[in-house]
Design an enzyme around this catalytic site. Structure first.
Site, PDB file in Angstrom:
ATOM      1  N   ASP A  50       0.474  -1.130   0.039  1.00  0.00           N
ATOM      2  CA  ASP A  50      -0.373   0.038  -0.237  1.00  0.00           C
ATOM      3  C   ASP A  50       0.732   1.159  -0.111  1.00  0.00           C
ATOM      4  O   ASP A  50       2.313   0.962   0.393  1.00  0.00           O
ATOM      5  CB  ASP A  50      -0.638   0.246   1.123  1.00  0.00           C
ATOM      6  CG  ASP A  50      -2.160  -0.888   1.338  1.00  0.00           C
ATOM      7  OD1 ASP A  50      -2.670  -0.910  -0.467  1.00  0.00           O
ATOM      8  OD2 ASP A  50      -3.100  -0.825   2.003  1.00  0.00           O
ATOM      9  N   LYS A  72      -3.172   2.611  -2.439  1.00  0.00           N
ATOM     10  CA  LYS A  72      -4.719   3.090  -2.398  1.00  0.00           C
ATOM     11  C   LYS A  72      -4.314   4.282  -1.376  1.00  0.00           C
ATOM     12  O   LYS A  72      -4.083   4.016  -0.199  1.00  0.00           O
ATOM     13  CB  LYS A  72      -5.859   1.925  -1.688  1.00  0.00           C
ATOM     14  CG  LYS A  72      -5.912   0.709  -2.699  1.00  0.00           C
ATOM     15  CD  LYS A  72      -6.418  -0.050  -2.005  1.00  0.00           C
ATOM     16  CE  LYS A  72      -8.650   0.423  -2.259  1.00  0.00           C
ATOM     17  NZ  LYS A  72      -8.548   0.678  -3.073  1.00  0.00           N
ATOM     18  N   MET A 188      -9.069   8.998   8.395  1.00  0.00           N
ATOM     19  CA  MET A 188      -9.990   9.511   6.979  1.00  0.00           C
ATOM     20  C   MET A 188     -10.308  10.285   6.324  1.00  0.00           C
ATOM     21  O   MET A 188     -11.714  10.783   6.268  1.00  0.00           O
ATOM     22  CB  MET A 188     -10.210   8.515   5.555  1.00  0.00           C
ATOM     23  CG  MET A 188      -8.320   7.717   5.675  1.00  0.00           C
ATOM     24  SD  MET A 188      -9.851   6.003   4.873  1.00  0.00           S
ATOM     25  CE  MET A 188     -10.439   4.949   6.444  1.00  0.00           C
TER      26      MET A 188
END
Length: 271
Positions: A50, A72, A188
């Site tokens: 990642d 991602k 996030m």
């Protein structure tokens, strides 16, 4: 007997199905890797990495390993999750020892649950290696805990990114729970910061301590300590962006007081 070098360790026997390990690479600092994670990385013949995996983590990989970056990151071009599923299965069916290397912990907003289900449905053996979550590293960077006997009786881990789900979080309800003495740790959430702030203010006072930590545990780490009422404005002024963890709750009172001592008019600090 002379110990074998990582490049000469035996691989999966020819014709046998390989394995996939979902490995947490921690928040970024390679020194925060677990011993089990290092062992898994050293065994891997294929690593699917990642974009949030910290620099230096791959130094533990064998030289002959194939490293495939499947980045991602919210707001950026990302490798489709369906493609990652197919790639893991295909490599394992070829007999490879696959490590899916993820920032933080694979089972905390890392889509590890989806990947494990897909692999098991395909008959692939799945192993999980936990890592230190970026949410925990963020509070540690501020010198505060998730829980505290006097200030927080529990912690809620939530995502501020709705992703592919049609379900949206009811932020006023979460705020009401946080008001009962829970620390709120939001992953996030930077892109929807103003929306989250408005929802939380429905049940929390504007002077509730809040903080953002970007790139926790790395050399690029930045911290903002402020109040819920000033959160979005101060984040915009200081330029703190993704990836960052948002913490809301009274566990921040100690660091907030230290900020006020050096900048009493703003009660914030950006480092």
């Amino acid at each position: 007997m002379t110990p074998q070098r990582p490049d000469t360790l035996s691989a999966t026997p020819a014709g046998a199905t390989g394995t996939v390990s979902l490995v947490g690479a921690g928040p970024g600092d390679p020194e925060l890797l677990t011993v089990q994670a290092i062992k898994a990385i050293r065994r891997a013949t294929v690593l699917l990495v990642d974009s949030l995996v910290g620099e230096g983590v791959l130094r533990y990989a064998r030289r002959s390993a194939r490293v495939i970056h499947v980045g991602k990151r919210g707001g950026c071009a990302s490798t489709p999750q369906a493609f990652i599923h197919k790639l893991m299965v295909a490599e394992a069916q070829r007999g490879e020892t696959v490590v899916r290397l993820k920032g933080g912990d694979p089972f905390i907003f890392g889509r590890g649950g989806e990947e494990a289900e897909h692999l098991r449905d395909a008959g692939i053996e799945v192993r999980v290696v936990n890592g230190i979550s970026s949410g925990l590293a963020a509070t540690t960077a501020l010198g505060v805990p998730w829980t505290h006997r006097q200030h927080a009786h529990g912690v809620m881990l939530v995502t501020g990114h709705p992703g592919e789900s049609s379900t949206t979080l009811d932020w006023p309800t979460l705020a009401a729970a946080a008001a009962q003495g829970l620390t709120l740790v939001i992953y996030m959430g930077v892109q929807r910061l103003a929306h989250i702030q408005d929802g939380l203010l429905a049940a929390l006072p504007a002077n509730t301590p809040a903080a953002l930590v970007q790139h926790a545990s790395t050399s690029q780490e930045r911290r903002l300590v402020t109040t819920l009422g000033q959160l979005a404005a101060d984040a915009a002024q200081t330029g703190i962006g993704s990836p960052a963890i948002l913490i809301v709750g009274d566990v921040l009172k100690g660091v907030q007081a230290a900020s006020a001592a050096t900048e009493p008019m703003r009660q914030r600090v950006a480092l």
